[in-house]
Scaffold this motif. Structure first.
Motif: not given
Lengths: 319, 485
Positions: B373-386, B463-476
């Motif tokens: 879950h967190v790797i895409p958020l940190i790297t802002r890339r998709k997982l190499y392989s789902q 290297p592959k750009e990942y659409p940005y998601i806010s990590a603060s969603h839960a707290v919001i």
């Protein structure tokens, strides 16, 4: 309730500290720390042995306390707090892949332990314990000293008994094979000496006996019963050669009861352990039948004196 | 509600390359280390399993003797894989939920370094026959010190992060994450008897009370809060629903620390310790149903009607399954603390099965879910392989389920046989088939560790750009739902 940093940090520490006071601090204050009646201080060598025991993770397979529900543990002492006085650490263990060792001192001879540490299967063929030969003689000796001290004063009494009989057994062994066997038989109570094996030596009984022999006896007494098993080089006196027994039948006919008694009770002072905790009656009689038929070439099974035949016994299978 | 919130670091590899990226991301480094320890730890597990199957397989190889590989396995998997990974997750989500950066990345690296030195010391020194020998406190004294300093630096870093936070609300994940270090720091010092460096133990039977207090503080006050914290972070984010109940999270949090810190004595029910201590341990073990059920209900209700989102997400699947394991292990733990049941289940493979679903099933599954879950958020890339993430799920799931069943059966065979008068030695041959099956199922788990590590490394490097998601969603959504907090 609002979880502010103050509530959060203060509360977390407070609740934890309360638990510590109840579960840890209070036992420190309230528990009496006195030696029990079997406790004695450990010698330096035994302490060294405890270190070997702790460092090598023996406690992952061996527990150090006997419970009320336990069977099959030799010196049946239910553990008391004072038994562990001053032991650091009193390593109780959480797993019993091997037997409990809290009363192991004096159960076996030093020879037995040595063979057992070099390869556990030498003395216990089904054991899954790893070989500890790599530790070297010195460490194995320390470990043995520690193991032999388990049980405190009770263990010392058992060791003294082992030593007393060891001396006599050695003398008897030195006097030659025949007088050795005469000595061994002389130590068996009369009633047992003149008792035939009450189980018929059927094919089923003998093959069950063989199975048990392989799981308990083979690595000392050897695959052909001549006492040259893999453990034999380590044991003094060495294991008995069964093939000699043919000329030592009691009254020229009885051997079953003698075999049974020796298997059941062992021969303290030698490395022959007792098996009455591992095996019950029929299994021991089956082993006797196997040894008698296979190695002695004679069995007294199902001969007189005997009472009314048990209902399952057939006429045909009698020898 | 998208904002320009970032996790405090530029994921742009062009500036400073991979090394520069890592230096600003101690969280990611923890996660990578955790996945690497997963391989090492399970390999040691394989060695142990082989021993029980074929005791002369590694004959007279000192470093691979059972008594030495067993603590290497347990400590490496526990502290190395599960805890390291979960620390990495928390080091990420705590600043993220507080809308700030981690207070000090260099300090994060200090913690990382000391922590991994501690974990490494296990296999290194145990294999040489140097160990303190008490279960879960085997690390030698110098590494107890590195352990403690690592914990203290983490606490400092987190407290300073909280002080510098830009989000007023402390989300429930943060309570659990931060508290676990406070609790384990204190418990480790006491349970390890650190003021006696040579043995790390007290003389006499009293030591067992210290030891088993710690041995249960470890799952209770470290693994559980770390894992629950991660689960509370991930589930609402995936389902895009508010957390079911704020009140339940509060009750769950306080009951966890209250009850879980009292139950160490249930390991000693048949040992000569004071009766009142045993009674208390059993009562509190039963009370443990409360915090377990609360977490399950709270997150379950959060997921309600959104099962499709959970199942479609390669990360949330792990977390949901981790919660199921939590329910099983929690219920089992309470039940097996009853003295009458322990007469059969104590001292045998039943307990080994229980320990595996606690560490790998509950906290390990959530840790792995957290990684994906967190790797895409940190790297802002998709997982190499789902697909690889799903493959890993299948492998570990089959492995652990089989493992659990096989060892539970083996434990019941042992326990019942002993209770009815068989000796330990006589029961050994009956266990052999189960020991073989255990090794086979263990291989599934090791394969899972390898697949996961590969996927992780490729995900960081690719290297592959990942659409940005806010990590603060839960707290919001938490704030929206409970305007009063």
């Amino acid at each position: 309730m609002k979880m502010t940093p103050k509530i959060f940090f203060g509360g977390s520490i407070l609740v934890w500290a309360a638990s510590i006071s109840i579960m840890v601090i209070f036992p420190v204050i309230s528990m009496k720390n006195k030696p029990s009646e079997i406790w004695r201080p450990m010698t330096e060598k035994e302490k060294e042995g405890l270190k070997v025991y702790v460092n090598n993770g023996c406690s992952y397979c061996h527990s150090m306390y006997i419970r009320k529900v336990d069977w099959g543990i030799g010196a049946e002492r239910i553990a008391r707090p004072g038994d562990y006085y001053g032991q650091e650490p009193a390593i109780l263990g959480s797993e019993r892949t091997g037997p409990d060792l809290s009363q192991e001192g004096g159960e076996h001879t030093d020879d037995w332990h040595k063979a057992h540490f070099i390869n556990p299967r030498f003395t216990r063929p089904m054991s899954v314990m790893p070989s500890w030969e790599f530790l070297g003689e010195d460490e194995i000796e320390k470990l043995t000293a520690y193991i032999q001290s388990l049980g405190g004063k009770d263990a010392d009494l058992r060791i003294a008994r082992q030593k007393y009989w060891h001396k006599q057994a050695i003398e008897a062994y030195k006097a030659g094979p025949d007088s050795n066997i005469r000595w061994l038989h002389s130590k068996i109570p009369d009633g047992w000496r003149k008792m035939p094996n009450p189980y018929p030596a059927t094919e089923a009984s003998v093959s069950r006996g063989k199975n048990m022999y392989m799981k308990f006896c083979i690595n000392c007494h050897g695959p052909v019963g001549d006492g040259n098993g893999r453990a034999a080089p380590y044991l003094n006196p060495p294991p008995l050669n069964f093939t000699l027994l043919r000329r030592h039948l009691e009254d020229d006919k009885y051997i079953g009861g003698i075999l049974y008694y020796q298997i059941m009770n062992g021969i303290t002072g030698t490395s022959m352990p007792y098996f009455k905790k591992d095996l019950e009656s029929e299994k021991i009689w089956d082993i006797s039948n196997f040894i008698a038929k296979e190695f002695i070439g004679y069995t007294d099974s199902d001969t007189e004196p005997k009472g009314i035949d048990a209902s399952y016994e057939s006429e045909k299978e009698k020898e | 509600m998208t904002d320009n919130f970032r996790t405090g670091n530029s994921p742009n590899f062009q500036e400073g390359g991979l090394r520069g990226f890592f230096s600003k991301n101690s969280a990611l480094a923890f996660i990578v280390a955790g996945s690497a320890w997963f391989i090492v730890g399970t390999l040691y597990g394989l060695f142990s399993a082989i021993h029980l199957m074929a005791p002369e397989f590694f004959n007279n190889i000192p470093a691979l003797v059972f008594g030495r590989v067993r603590p290497s396995h347990v400590n490496t998997v526990l502290y190395g894989f599960v805890v390291t990974t979960l620390i990495g997750l928390g080091m990420y989500y705590t600043p993220a939920l507080l809308k700030t950066k981690l207070w000090s990345e260099p300090l994060g690296w200090v913690s990382l370094f000391l922590w991994n030195i501690t974990v490494l010391s296990g296999p290194v020194f145990f294999s040489m026959g140097m160990s303190q020998g008490r279960e879960y406190t085997e690390y030698l004294w110098p590494f107890d010190v590195t352990f403690m300093i690592a914990i203290v630096t983490i606490i400092i870093n987190l407290v300073m992060t909280i002080i510098h936070r830009k989000e007023y609300v402390l989300y429930v994940s943060i309570w659990y994450f931060v508290a676990s270090f406070i609790w384990i720091g204190g418990s480790y010092f006491i349970g390890n008897v650190m003021w006696r460096p040579s043995t790390g133990a007290l003389p006499g039977i009293l030591d067992s009370i210290f030891l088993w207090f710690y041995a249960h503080a470890l799952p209770g006050l470290l693994l559980t809060p770390l894992a629950i914290g991660a689960a509370y972070f991930i589930i609402p984010r995936v389902t895009k629903t508010p957390l079911f109940s704020h009140t339940l999270s509060i009750v769950g949090f306080w009951t966890l620390v209250t009850f879980y810190s009292h139950i160490g004595g249930h390991h000693l029910l048949q040992a000569p310790i004071p009766h009142w201590l045993k009674t208390m341990s059993v009562v509190d073990s039963m009370m443990m149903f409360i915090p377990v059920i609360i977490v399950i209900v709270n997150l379950w209700m959060t997921m309600r009607g959104r099962g499709n989102l959970i199942m479609a997400d390669p990360a949330a699947k792990w977390v949901a399954m981790g919660l199921i394991w939590y329910l099983i292990v929690g219920a089992q733990g309470s039940i097996q603390s009853i003295p009458q049941i322990q007469k059969v289940t104590h001292f045998n493979n039943w307990t080994v099965a229980h320990a595996h679903i606690a560490v790998l099933g509950f906290s390990g599954f959530i840790a792995l879910g957290g990684v994906w879950h967190v790797i895409p958020l940190i790297t802002r890339r998709k997982l190499y392989s789902q697909r690889l993430a799903n493959l890993q799920f299948g492998l570990v799931m089959i492995g652990l389920t089989g493992f659990f069943l096989v060892l539970t059966i083996a434990g019941l065979i042992q326990g019942e046989a002993w209770y009815n008068g068989e000796t330990v030695y006589r029961v050994l041959p009956q266990l052999q088939p189960y020991m073989i099956l255990r090794t086979i199922f263990g291989l599934f788990i090791i394969s899972g560790a390898l697949v996961g590590f590969y996927n992780l490394i490729r995900s960081i490097r690719k290297p592959k750009e990942y659409p940005y998601i806010s990590a603060s969603h839960a707290v919001i959504i938490e704030t929206q739902k409970n305007p009063e907090i």
